[in-house]
Enzyme design. Structure first.
Site, short mmCIF file in Angstrom:
data_model
loop_
_atom_site.label_atom_id
_atom_site.label_comp_id
_atom_site.label_asym_id
_atom_site.label_seq_id
_atom_site.Cartn_x
_atom_site.Cartn_y
_atom_site.Cartn_z
N CYS A 5 16.09 20.31 -14.55
CA CYS A 5 15.10 20.89 -15.30
C CYS A 5 15.07 20.63 -16.60
O CYS A 5 15.91 20.82 -17.44
CB CYS A 5 14.46 22.09 -14.81
SG CYS A 5 12.74 22.51 -15.18
N CYS A 19 15.25 33.83 -6.91
CA CYS A 19 14.43 32.99 -7.81
C CYS A 19 15.22 32.88 -9.05
O CYS A 19 15.51 33.66 -9.71
CB CYS A 19 13.07 33.95 -7.92
SG CYS A 19 11.71 33.12 -9.05
S1 SF4 Z 1 12.14 28.26 -13.85
FE1 SF4 Z 1 11.45 26.26 -12.99
S2 SF4 Z 1 10.55 25.21 -14.62
FE2 SF4 Z 1 11.72 26.97 -15.65
S3 SF4 Z 1 13.59 26.07 -15.97
FE3 SF4 Z 1 14.07 26.79 -13.86
S4 SF4 Z 1 13.57 25.39 -12.59
FE4 SF4 Z 1 12.52 24.59 -14.47
#
Ligand code: SF4
Length: 340
Positions: free
Chosen positions: A112, A334
């Site tokens: 990401c 998460c």
């Molecule tokens: S929380 Fe989601 S948008 Fe933020 S770095 Fe991680 S994968 Fe990427």
């Protein structure tokens, strides 16, 4: 080559017409056999059994390439699986058992770009976008290789879905086809870190039933920008404006995610600012305790802090659900995907 996992049905119909002189009847049969039955017995389906020549030609062109499930890690019914893609890169997906069905948390990118300061995926950096076929392949593998009954999809795995908009929307089209995967739009959630142009593009697509989740994590620009660099490009005011004009269906709500991090965004002042930011948007807020991630110094809040923060929000009229982290020990919570 017919890479069927990334092919919407209307495009497959066209290929069947142009290349094979057939039409919707055979295209729909192919879709059903691949997406509903796993594609192992297509030549024995009634539509193709009587046409060995057609199947022989079609079989040479048809590709079902979901990637190879390399590893599964299980904890209390929650299953993280790692898929090795054709170019050797790997992605993670998580099957989350719910009361009546399973939800699949799907990745949209390898790595990401967004750099959130609590997220394992961010630490990988960005490798590449997934194709629609690789996104749908995760659902195919969860259902047909691992045998899970998947009814819900959350685009909340590795990557920022709106940073891969075209492939995401093609995958949504494939997954929602009643002739194939048959996952209703209202059972899909796209989760963004706050990419405002993505929210605006989705708003224009006339898909009101698809659910939109936004990772908030900071109730003011200073706190949020420190945790989520995306906020420097699209600060909270711009984010709120895009949500105020978003065409929610009647009684629809936004899902907000707020990861509570001890000493960073967990003060009662933060709760009050958050309530002010939310008002008057229709929001269901998921409050999630921070999951420890190697390389970050943040600490998880205590249960008491979680309760107090939630209570403060509830007192201000915010609908809060406390999500106690599941899957911590398998790094499937998460912000933890990416420890491949
Ligand atoms: S929380 Fe989601 S948008 Fe933020 S770095 Fe991680 S994968 Fe990427």
């Amino acid at each position: 080559m017919i890479d069927i996992l990334g092919l919407p049905l209307d495009k497959l119909v066209k290929i069947m017409q142009v290349e094979y002189g057939k039409g919707p009847f055979h295209a729909q049969a192919l879709y059903r056999e691949v997406f509903k039955n796993g594609g192992t017995d297509i030549d024995h389906s009634p539509e193709f059994k009587g046409s060995p020549r057609l199947w022989s030609d079609l079989g040479k062109a048809l590709c079902i390439l979901p990637g190879r499930v390399e590893k599964t890690i299980e904890e209390g019914g929650l299953v993280k699986f790692i898929t090795r893609l054709a170019d050797g890169l790997a992605i993670e997906s998580v099957v989350i058992p719910m009361t009546r069905h399973n939800t699949l948390c799907v990745s949209s990118q390898v790595g990401c770009k967004m750099g959130c300061k609590f997220c394992q995926t961010a630490r990988m950096g960005f490798k590449r976008n997934l194709s629609a076929s690789e996104i749908v392949g995760q659902v195919f593998n969860a259902r047909h290789i691992l045998g899970h009954d998947i009814k819900n999809i959350v685009f909340m795995g590795m990557g920022e879905p709106f940073d891969n908009f075209e492939a995401l929307m093609t995958a949504v089209e494939v997954l929602s086809s009643q002739k194939g995967c048959d996952i209703a739009l209202r059972h899909m959630t796209i989760s963004t870190c706050g990419v405002v142009p993505g929210i605006e593009r989705l708003a224009q697509m006339n898909l009101p039933n698809i659910r939109l989740a936004v990772s908030i994590n900071g109730p003011d620009d200073a706190t949020r920008s420190a945790l989520m660099p995306v906020n420097r490009t699209w600060p909270l005011a711009a984010l709120k404006k895009s949500l105020e004009t978003y065409p929610l269906p009647p009684r629809g709500v936004f899902l907000f995610e707020y990861i509570l991090i001890k000493g960073v965004n967990d003060a009662m002042d933060h709760a009050r600012s958050l309530a002010r930011f939310i008002h008057p948007l229709p929001v269901r807020l998921n409050l999630i305790p921070y999951n420890p991630v190697a390389g970050f110094d943040h600490l998880s809040p205590s249960d008491e802090q979680m309760h107090e923060f939630a209570q403060q929000l509830t007192d201000k009229g915010v609908f809060v659900i406390k999500r106690w982290s599941r899957g911590r020990s398998v790094s499937a919570g998460c912000g933890q995907l990416g420890e491949i």
